[in-house]
Scaffold this motif. Structure first.
Motif, PDB file in Angstrom:
ATOM      1  N   LEU A 198      51.811  30.853  49.875  1.00 26.76           N
ATOM      2  CA  LEU A 198      50.470  30.599  49.490  1.00 26.76           C
ATOM      3  C   LEU A 198      49.743  29.464  50.322  1.00 26.76           C
ATOM      4  O   LEU A 198      50.119  28.269  50.420  1.00 26.76           O
ATOM      5  CB  LEU A 198      50.201  30.098  48.163  1.00 26.76           C
ATOM      6  N   PHE A 199      49.153  30.191  51.517  1.00 21.82           N
ATOM      7  CA  PHE A 199      48.655  29.404  52.557  1.00 21.82           C
ATOM      8  C   PHE A 199      47.669  28.305  52.214  1.00 21.82           C
ATOM      9  O   PHE A 199      46.795  28.600  51.555  1.00 21.82           O
ATOM     10  CB  PHE A 199      47.993  30.444  53.636  1.00 21.82           C
ATOM     11  N   PRO A 200      48.056  26.971  52.738  1.00 23.48           N
ATOM     12  CA  PRO A 200      46.940  26.070  52.374  1.00 23.48           C
ATOM     13  C   PRO A 200      45.513  26.018  53.274  1.00 23.48           C
ATOM     14  O   PRO A 200      45.986  26.097  54.453  1.00 23.48           O
ATOM     15  CB  PRO A 200      47.920  24.690  52.638  1.00 23.48           C
ATOM     16  N   ASP A 201      44.513  25.921  52.764  1.00 30.40           N
ATOM     17  CA  ASP A 201      43.317  26.460  53.273  1.00 30.40           C
ATOM     18  C   ASP A 201      42.171  26.234  52.536  1.00 30.40           C
ATOM     19  O   ASP A 201      42.436  25.792  51.194  1.00 30.40           O
ATOM     20  CB  ASP A 201      43.362  27.871  53.967  1.00 30.40           C
ATOM     21  N   ASN A 257      40.184  37.347  39.777  1.00 28.38           N
ATOM     22  CA  ASN A 257      41.151  37.054  38.558  1.00 28.38           C
ATOM     23  C   ASN A 257      42.504  36.210  39.326  1.00 28.38           C
ATOM     24  O   ASN A 257      42.623  36.192  40.391  1.00 28.38           O
ATOM     25  CB  ASN A 257      41.617  38.163  37.783  1.00 28.38           C
ATOM     26  N   GLU A 258      43.417  35.924  38.431  1.00 34.81           N
ATOM     27  CA  GLU A 258      44.600  34.877  38.879  1.00 34.81           C
ATOM     28  C   GLU A 258      45.257  35.769  40.001  1.00 34.81           C
ATOM     29  O   GLU A 258      45.727  35.167  41.048  1.00 34.81           O
ATOM     30  CB  GLU A 258      45.407  34.506  37.851  1.00 34.81           C
ATOM     31  N   GLN A 307      46.990  36.993  45.593  1.00 37.37           N
ATOM     32  CA  GLN A 307      47.083  37.710  46.804  1.00 37.37           C
ATOM     33  C   GLN A 307      45.935  37.390  47.838  1.00 37.37           C
ATOM     34  O   GLN A 307      46.686  37.488  49.004  1.00 37.37           O
ATOM     35  CB  GLN A 307      46.523  39.265  46.038  1.00 37.37           C
ATOM     36  N   MET A 308      44.953  36.764  47.395  1.00 32.08           N
ATOM     37  CA  MET A 308      44.211  36.322  48.692  1.00 32.08           C
ATOM     38  C   MET A 308      44.809  35.244  49.586  1.00 32.08           C
ATOM     39  O   MET A 308      44.838  35.193  50.729  1.00 32.08           O
ATOM     40  CB  MET A 308      42.884  35.803  48.136  1.00 32.08           C
ATOM     41  N   MET A 309      45.641  34.271  48.920  1.00 34.31           N
ATOM     42  CA  MET A 309      46.375  33.254  49.507  1.00 34.31           C
ATOM     43  C   MET A 309      47.555  33.749  50.174  1.00 34.31           C
ATOM     44  O   MET A 309      47.969  33.228  51.229  1.00 34.31           O
ATOM     45  CB  MET A 309      46.799  32.131  48.500  1.00 34.31           C
ATOM     46  N   ARG A 310      48.028  34.698  49.784  1.00 31.54           N
ATOM     47  CA  ARG A 310      49.444  35.315  50.334  1.00 31.54           C
ATOM     48  C   ARG A 310      48.822  36.166  51.598  1.00 31.54           C
ATOM     49  O   ARG A 310      49.595  36.173  52.513  1.00 31.54           O
ATOM     50  CB  ARG A 310      50.272  36.228  49.490  1.00 31.54           C
ATOM     51  N   SER A 311      47.822  37.019  51.462  1.00 33.30           N
ATOM     52  CA  SER A 311      47.322  37.598  52.588  1.00 33.30           C
ATOM     53  C   SER A 311      46.915  36.805  53.681  1.00 33.30           C
ATOM     54  O   SER A 311      47.199  37.125  54.910  1.00 33.30           O
ATOM     55  CB  SER A 311      46.027  38.417  52.354  1.00 33.30           C
ATOM     56  N   ASN A 312      46.488  35.485  53.391  1.00 33.94           N
ATOM     57  CA  ASN A 312      45.965  34.491  54.246  1.00 33.94           C
ATOM     58  C   ASN A 312      47.287  34.055  55.125  1.00 33.94           C
ATOM     59  O   ASN A 312      47.228  33.767  56.308  1.00 33.94           O
ATOM     60  CB  ASN A 312      45.206  33.141  53.632  1.00 33.94           C
ATOM     61  N   PHE A 313      48.263  33.753  54.136  1.00 36.31           N
ATOM     62  CA  PHE A 313      49.474  33.206  54.937  1.00 36.31           C
ATOM     63  C   PHE A 313      49.889  34.377  55.932  1.00 36.31           C
ATOM     64  O   PHE A 313      50.073  33.832  57.086  1.00 36.31           O
ATOM     65  CB  PHE A 313      50.483  33.333  53.978  1.00 36.31           C
TER      66      PHE A 313
END
Length: 345
Positions: free
Chosen positions: A177-180, A189-190, A195-201
């Motif tokens: 889960l990319f820190p940003d 939703n949760e 998924q947004m944070m994983r995709s960002n990673f």
């Protein structure tokens, strides 16, 4: 001598002068007035129809309604969606407008807020320009924090967020889960946030993929080591040196002995850890077990991942950070003990 005409007598028309005849061009005026009036009436009726179809919002337009245009949505699908939600009167008109120069077949995916009734033309412009008009939640996730901490941060900043649901979904994604800084829609939703944070990673590490694939280390090993390095050092050069030392320990089968694992396994920071804590039985305890922990102990940033992929080579086996944050290195345990006495008195 002719006698004068009696008072009130009518003067007869003269064939020569035609005094009581209307000029010919004046005879056309009533006809043109009728034609002009007809044109005006027809134009007004046509304008009314156009206004009703193109400009007038439906009577049951959902004011304050959220609209989600999913990535990959087609114009026909969106027309049906907006029609079913009573945001447009005509699917055909919407499709024509979306394919006109007004939108040029462009539609920006995302979440939109229609806070007042809008015409089909206005909706078309909004979708074409990505004018979301939606107040998003701005959330910053620091480097190195765990999924549990991320859940707490999100719960403090995002309304209607269930941190228990998020944690249960995201706990297996620790390290990915990319820190940003994120801008989160009120509709997300949760699962979508995770998924947004994983995709960002994966997006942020795209340029590192070739190096990861060519590395003798596996991706999980790299991310796990990066999660340790993230918490052990903050400056890039220090991270590269620490990464090199930890890989040295790993390669010779020495315990990594990283204090950064204790906040993860028992909730204590480095200064609170006791000698007894060092023997706490957990596969994440790098004082008790050799090798890397079973997985990341947090979510590393790009800098620490780069440091692990390109560590500074050295013969050092030990390191410590003094009270001012300066690092000191040693090749033997004896040198390390001397550094402790010198810099950590």
């Amino acid at each position: 001598m002719e006698s004068p005409l009696p008072v009130g007598s009518i003067i007869p028309e003269s064939p020569e002068t035609g005094l009581n005849e209307e000029p010919a061009f004046l005879a056309w005026i009533p006809r043109w007035i009728h034609i002009l009036t007809g044109v005006v009436v027809a134009s007004t009726l046509l304008s009314g129809v156009i206004y009703y179809v193109l400009l007038s919002p439906p009577e049951d337009f959902e004011t304050g309604g959220y609209v989600r245009i999913a990535k990959g949505s087609t114009i026909p699908d969106t027309a049906q969606y907006l029609f079913d939600r009573s945001f447009i009167r005509s699917r055909t008109v919407f499709k024509i407008l979306m394919r006109s120069p007004l939108a040029d077949n462009k539609m920006v995916a995302g979440d939109y807020l229609f806070d007042k009734p809008l015409s089909t033309i206005s909706i078309t412009k909004r979708l074409a320009n990505g004018d979301f008009n939606l107040k998003q939640f701005k959330v910053t996730i620091p480097e190195g924090v765990t999924v549990k901490v991320i859940a707490d941060i999100l719960a403090d900043n995002v309304s209607n967020f269930n941190k228990t649901v998020f944690y249960n979904l995201a706990s297996s994604s620790e390290g990915y889960l990319f820190p940003d800084t994120y801008f989160i829609s009120p509709l997300a939703n949760e699962s979508e946030i995770m998924q947004m944070m994983r995709s960002n990673f994966f997006s942020k590490t795209t340029s590192l993929r070739p190096t990861i694939l060519l590395s003798a280390r596996g991706e999980k090993e790299i991310i796990t080591m990066a999660s340790l390095v993230e918490l052990e050092a903050s400056k890039f050069e220090d991270q590269k040196m620490v990464a090199g030392i930890l890989w040295n320990r790993f390669d010779i089968g020495m315990r990594l002995q990283v204090d950064a694992v204790f906040p993860y396994i028992i909730g204590k920071n480095t200064f609170q850890v006791t000698t007894k804590d060092l023997q706490f039985d957990s596969p994440y305890n790098t004082y008790k077990y050799k090798g890397l922990p079973p997985g990341p102990i947090g979510n590393p940033g790009l800098q620490s991942i780069k440091a692990v992929l390109n560590p500074t080579p050295s013969d050092y086996i030990y390191y410590l950070s003094d009270l001012e944050g300066n690092f000191h290195y040693a090749k033997t345990h004896e040198e390390h003990v001397k550094n402790k006495a010198k810099y950590l008195r």
